[in-house]
Design a protein around this motif. Structure first.
Motif, PDB file in Angstrom:
ATOM      1  N   HIS A 220     -12.786 -67.439  84.012  1.00 20.76           N
ATOM      2  CA  HIS A 220     -11.473 -66.879  83.992  1.00 20.76           C
ATOM      3  C   HIS A 220     -11.096 -66.545  85.287  1.00 20.76           C
ATOM      4  N   THR A 221     -12.062 -65.933  86.137  1.00 23.71           N
ATOM      5  CA  THR A 221     -11.574 -65.609  87.559  1.00 23.71           C
ATOM      6  C   THR A 221     -11.411 -66.740  88.404  1.00 23.71           C
ATOM      7  N   LEU A 222     -12.310 -67.742  88.255  1.00 27.85           N
ATOM      8  CA  LEU A 222     -11.978 -68.941  88.798  1.00 27.85           C
ATOM      9  C   LEU A 222     -10.781 -69.713  88.606  1.00 27.85           C
ATOM     10  N   GLY A 223     -10.429 -69.683  87.218  1.00 31.03           N
ATOM     11  CA  GLY A 223      -9.118 -70.474  86.825  1.00 31.03           C
ATOM     12  C   GLY A 223      -7.987 -69.832  87.609  1.00 31.03           C
ATOM     13  N   GLU A 224      -7.991 -68.328  87.723  1.00 30.68           N
ATOM     14  CA  GLU A 224      -6.952 -67.558  88.231  1.00 30.68           C
ATOM     15  C   GLU A 224      -6.819 -67.806  89.463  1.00 30.68           C
ATOM     16  N   ALA A 225      -7.997 -67.966  90.155  1.00 32.84           N
ATOM     17  CA  ALA A 225      -8.070 -68.006  91.690  1.00 32.84           C
ATOM     18  C   ALA A 225      -7.394 -69.477  92.131  1.00 32.84           C
ATOM     19  N   CYS A 226      -7.632 -70.539  91.328  1.00 32.00           N
ATOM     20  CA  CYS A 226      -7.249 -71.855  91.670  1.00 32.00           C
ATOM     21  C   CYS A 226      -5.962 -72.142  91.218  1.00 32.00           C
ATOM     22  N   ALA A 227      -5.112 -71.154  90.547  1.00 37.75           N
ATOM     23  CA  ALA A 227      -3.739 -71.105  90.087  1.00 37.75           C
ATOM     24  C   ALA A 227      -2.942 -72.339  91.199  1.00 37.75           C
ATOM     25  N   ALA A 228      -3.102 -72.082  92.325  1.00 29.55           N
ATOM     26  CA  ALA A 228      -2.258 -72.819  93.219  1.00 29.55           C
ATOM     27  C   ALA A 228      -2.892 -74.262  93.785  1.00 29.55           C
ATOM     28  N   LEU A 229      -3.969 -74.320  93.355  1.00 34.57           N
ATOM     29  CA  LEU A 229      -4.556 -75.858  93.727  1.00 34.57           C
ATOM     30  C   LEU A 229      -3.914 -76.970  92.887  1.00 34.57           C
ATOM     31  N   PRO A 230      -3.699 -77.912  93.451  1.00 32.40           N
ATOM     32  CA  PRO A 230      -3.138 -79.101  92.706  1.00 32.40           C
ATOM     33  C   PRO A 230      -4.142 -79.855  91.913  1.00 32.40           C
ATOM     34  N   LEU A 231      -5.419 -79.793  92.163  1.00 31.00           N
ATOM     35  CA  LEU A 231      -6.437 -80.147  91.551  1.00 31.00           C
ATOM     36  C   LEU A 231      -7.807 -79.323  91.324  1.00 31.00           C
ATOM     37  N   VAL A 232      -8.470 -79.169  90.268  1.00 33.37           N
ATOM     38  CA  VAL A 232      -9.620 -78.603  89.918  1.00 33.37           C
ATOM     39  C   VAL A 232     -10.582 -79.604  89.246  1.00 33.37           C
ATOM     40  N   THR A 233     -11.605 -79.503  89.458  1.00 31.53           N
ATOM     41  CA  THR A 233     -12.755 -80.371  88.940  1.00 31.53           C
ATOM     42  C   THR A 233     -13.885 -79.273  88.180  1.00 31.53           C
ATOM     43  N   GLY A 234     -14.448 -79.985  87.144  1.00 37.42           N
ATOM     44  CA  GLY A 234     -15.421 -79.227  86.429  1.00 37.42           C
ATOM     45  C   GLY A 234     -15.856 -79.671  85.277  1.00 37.42           C
ATOM     46  N   GLY A 235     -16.658 -78.807  84.562  1.00 44.61           N
ATOM     47  CA  GLY A 235     -16.751 -79.046  82.938  1.00 44.61           C
ATOM     48  C   GLY A 235     -15.482 -78.347  82.336  1.00 44.61           C
ATOM     49  N   SER A 236     -15.519 -78.226  80.920  1.00 48.33           N
ATOM     50  CA  SER A 236     -14.538 -78.075  80.211  1.00 48.33           C
ATOM     51  C   SER A 236     -14.242 -76.313  80.229  1.00 48.33           C
ATOM     52  N   GLY A 237     -15.595 -75.866  80.557  1.00 45.32           N
ATOM     53  CA  GLY A 237     -15.213 -74.175  80.634  1.00 45.32           C
ATOM     54  C   GLY A 237     -14.262 -73.800  81.716  1.00 45.32           C
ATOM     55  N   LEU A 238     -14.394 -74.305  82.830  1.00 44.33           N
ATOM     56  CA  LEU A 238     -13.271 -74.082  83.754  1.00 44.33           C
ATOM     57  C   LEU A 238     -11.977 -73.931  83.284  1.00 44.33           C
ATOM     58  N   ALA A 239     -11.641 -74.722  82.279  1.00 43.95           N
ATOM     59  CA  ALA A 239     -10.300 -74.788  81.752  1.00 43.95           C
ATOM     60  C   ALA A 239      -9.967 -73.529  80.915  1.00 43.95           C
ATOM     61  N   LEU A 240     -11.020 -72.663  80.614  1.00 47.12           N
ATOM     62  CA  LEU A 240     -10.471 -71.120  80.067  1.00 47.12           C
ATOM     63  C   LEU A 240      -9.571 -70.436  80.724  1.00 47.12           C
ATOM     64  N   GLY A 241      -9.743 -70.580  82.185  1.00 51.05           N
ATOM     65  CA  GLY A 241      -8.710 -69.492  82.756  1.00 51.05           C
ATOM     66  C   GLY A 241      -7.625 -70.432  83.292  1.00 51.05           C
ATOM     67  N   LEU A 242      -7.262 -71.420  82.828  1.00 46.19           N
ATOM     68  CA  LEU A 242      -5.950 -72.260  83.300  1.00 46.19           C
ATOM     69  C   LEU A 242      -4.750 -71.855  82.460  1.00 46.19           C
ATOM     70  N   PRO A 243      -4.788 -71.882  81.201  1.00 50.08           N
ATOM     71  CA  PRO A 243      -3.576 -71.805  80.427  1.00 50.08           C
ATOM     72  C   PRO A 243      -2.954 -70.315  80.805  1.00 50.08           C
ATOM     73  N   ALA A 244      -3.619 -69.265  80.939  1.00 49.06           N
ATOM     74  CA  ALA A 244      -3.044 -67.760  81.540  1.00 49.06           C
ATOM     75  C   ALA A 244      -2.014 -68.034  82.645  1.00 49.06           C
ATOM     76  N   ASN A 245      -2.624 -69.004  83.885  1.00 43.89           N
ATOM     77  CA  ASN A 245      -1.645 -69.040  84.772  1.00 43.89           C
ATOM     78  C   ASN A 245      -0.242 -69.596  84.539  1.00 43.89           C
ATOM     79  N   PHE A 246      -0.210 -70.501  83.496  1.00 43.36           N
ATOM     80  CA  PHE A 246       0.973 -71.068  82.987  1.00 43.36           C
ATOM     81  C   PHE A 246       1.944 -70.092  82.477  1.00 43.36           C
ATOM     82  N   ARG A 247       1.360 -69.312  81.774  1.00 40.03           N
ATOM     83  CA  ARG A 247       1.917 -68.222  80.978  1.00 40.03           C
ATOM     84  C   ARG A 247       2.486 -67.110  81.870  1.00 40.03           C
TER      85      ARG A 247
END
Length: 435
Positions: A220-247
Motif C-alpha cells: 500500500h505504501t509503494l502504491g501511494e508513493a507511485c501515484a504519479a508514475l506513468p508506469l509501475v511494474t511488479g506482481g499482483s500484490g503491488l496493485a493493492l495500493g493503486l485503487p486508493a490513488n484514484f479514489r
C-alpha cells in the motif's frame, strides 16, 4: 497522473500481463479493491472495443509473452499499451510473476524499458512481492515462504529456472539502464519517505528499482508513493495500493459490487499442465479420491498416441468432472525435455490440452479449471475467449471469471504455484455448480 474531480466514464488503469494466469491474478487484486475489471485475451483485433469494456475501471491485457524472444515480447507489449491508451487509461501496470520468472535475456527488463520509453518516462519500480502467497522481498532478495527463490523449487522450472534470488542482479542482467534498490527501511517509513527515495534514485540515474516489501502494508505504501508514475511494474500484490490513488483523486467511486458475475451451469473439466509443487499436490489429491483422470505423457504424444481421443472418451463416459493432466515430477519433466527438447515437450502438452478443451466446449462443457500459465494461455485461445469479466476470489491470486458472450463460459485460470490441495473441487463449486 492527470487529475480530475469527476469519476471517469472510461478505464483508469491499463495493465499488461505476460501470461493468462498472471492477468487473472492481477485482475483479482483489483476487483477485491473495488475496481470493476475486464481481462482481454491478447490485444483485441484491429484495436476494437469489446462489449463490457466501457463499464470497466481497469483493463488487463493477457499476453503469452513470458518465454518468447525478448524482441517479440516487447512488440506485443507495446501493441497492448497502444490499445490501452486508446481506451483512455491514465496509468499503466506491467505485471509479471511473483517469482520473477525470466532469464538473463529478459523478458522483464526489456519490456519495462520499452514501456518507459513509449510513455516518455525515465523511472519505475519492480516489485513482484505477494505476501499473501509467501512472496516477500528484503534487501533485494526474493523469498518464497522461508526459502530464497533459488532454493524454493523455482531453480527446477523447465522454462525459467531461477538460480539467483538477488533481483537487483537478475534485473540488471536483463536491462540496459541502471538498476537500483528501494530498501525496506525506507518503505517502512511511509509513502512520503518512499517518494523522496524514488526522487533520489532518479537523480542518481536509476531507471528501474527493485522495491522491498514484506507485508501488504508495504505494498500500500509503494502504491501511494507511485501515484504519479506513468508506469509501475511488479506482481499482483503491488496493485493493492493503486485503487486508493484514484479514489483520492476523485476518479473512482466506492464499489461494493465489483466482483458480481453470474454463475454458469453445465458440465465441467479440469486441465493441468503445470509441474509446480502446488499443482502436483492438487493432482495427487484428486487421484487419491479415485476421481476420473487421464495423464498426458509428452513422449507418448510425440509418438502420436491417441491420448486426446482417449481423454474425450473418458469425458463422455462420466457425468462428473474429469481431470486431464500432464503434471509430473521435475525429474520426469527433465527426462521428456532431454528426449524431445524443451520447446517441443511443452508445445505437445499445450497443444493436446488445448485440443481437448476446444472439443469439450463443442460437446457442451461450460466450466473449465486450468492449472498453469502457459497451459491457460493455450486453452483460452483454443476456446476462442476474447475477454473475461472478473468475479470473486476462489483462492489467493485466482478469481472466478466469466466470458463476455451470449452463451458464457466460466473459467478458473490458476498459476501453477497457487491454491491448496482442494483447489480443483473448490474452483468447480465456485464457478457455478457442484464439483
Amino acid at each position: 497522473m492527470t487529475v480530475s474531480t469527476q469519476p471517469s466514464p472510461r478505464a483508469l488503469l491499463g495493465c499488461i500481463a505476460d501470461d493468462s494466469t498472471g492477468a487473472t491474478d492481477l485482475a483479482n487484486t483489483l476487483v477485491r479493491n473495488g475496481m470493476r475489471t475486464v481481462q482481454t485475451i491478447g490485444v483485441p483485433a484491429g484495436g476494437s472495443v469489446l462489449p463490457g469494456v466501457e463499464q470497466a475501471d481497469a483493463l488487463v491485457v493477457a499476453l503469452k509473452s513470458r518465454t518468447i524472444p525478448a524482441a517479440d515480447a516487447v512488440a506485443q507489449s507495446l501493441d497492448a499499451l497502444r490499445w490501452l491508451q486508446a481506451q483512455g487509461c491514465r496509468q499503466f501496470f506491467f505485471k509479471y510473476c511473483s517469482t520473477f520468472d525470466s532469464t538473463d535475456a529478459g523478458n522483464i527488463g526489456p519490456v519495462a524499458e520499452a514501456l518507459l520509453a513509449a510513455l516518455g518516462s525515465d523511472f519505475t519500480i519492480a516489485c513482484p512481492a505477494f505476501p499473501e502467497n509467501g512472496r516477500t522481498i528484503f534487501r533485494g532478495h526474493l523469498f518464497v515462504g522461508d526459502a530464497l527463490l533459488s532454493e524454493s523449487g523455482m531453480e527446477n522450472h523447465p522454462l525459467t529456472p531461477m538460480h539467483d534470488a538477488n533481483l537487483v542482479r537478475v534485473l540488471q542482467r536483463q536491462s540496459e539502464g541502471k538498476v537500483g534498490l528501494l530498501r525496506y527501511d525506507t518503505v517502512a517509513r511511509g509513502s512520503g519517505a518512499t517518494a523522496q527515495a524514488i526522487a533520489a534514485l532518479r537523480g542518481d540515474g536509476v531507471r528501474l528499482a527493485i522495491a522491498d516489501a514484506v507485508s501488504d502494508a508495504d505494498l500500500h505504501t509503494l502504491g501511494e508513493a507511485c501515484a504519479a508514475l506513468p508506469l509501475v511494474t511488479g506482481g499482483s500484490g503491488l496493485a493493492l495500493g493503486l485503487p486508493a490513488n484514484f479514489r483520492r483523486a476523485g476518479l473512482l467511486p466506492e464499489r461494493a459490487d465489483a466482483d458480481n458475475v453470474a454463475p454458469v451451469a453445465g458440465p465441467a473439466l479440469v486441465l493441468a499442465g503445470s509441474a509446480s509443487r502446488a499443482t502436483n499436490g492438487q493432482v495427487a489429491q484428486w487421484l487419491a479420491r479415485k476421481r476420473p483422470a487421464l495423464r498426458l505423457d509428452p513422449l507418448a504424444l510425440a509418438e502420436r498416441a491417441p491420448l486426446v481421443e482417449q481423454a474425450l472418451e473418458l469425458i463422455a463416459a462420466h457425468a462428473e468432472p474429469v481431470l486431464v493432466y500432464a503434471t509430473t515430477t521435475p525429474e520426469e519433466v527433465k527426462a521428456a525435455q532431454a528426449a524431445l527438447g524443451v520447446e517441443r515437450a511443452g508445445h505437445l502438452v499445450e497443444q493436446a490440452l488445448a485440443a481437448i478443451a476446444a472439443a469439450a466446449k463443442a460437446r457442451g462443457t461450460r466450466r473449465f479449471v486450468v492449472a498453469g500459465g502457459e497451459t491457460s494461455g493455450a486453452v483460452v485461445q483454443a476456446l476462442g475467449v476474447q475477454a473475461l469479466r472478473i468475479g470473486a476470489q476462489i483462492a489467493p491470486g485466482v478469481p472466478a471469471t466469466v466470458t463476455l458472450e451470449a452463451q458464457p463460459l466460466a473459467l478458473a485460470l490458476k498459476s501453477g504455484n497457487f491454491g491448496g490441495p482442494d483447489f480443483f473441487d473448490e474452483a468447480l463449486r465456485r464457478l457455478g455448480g457442484e464439483a
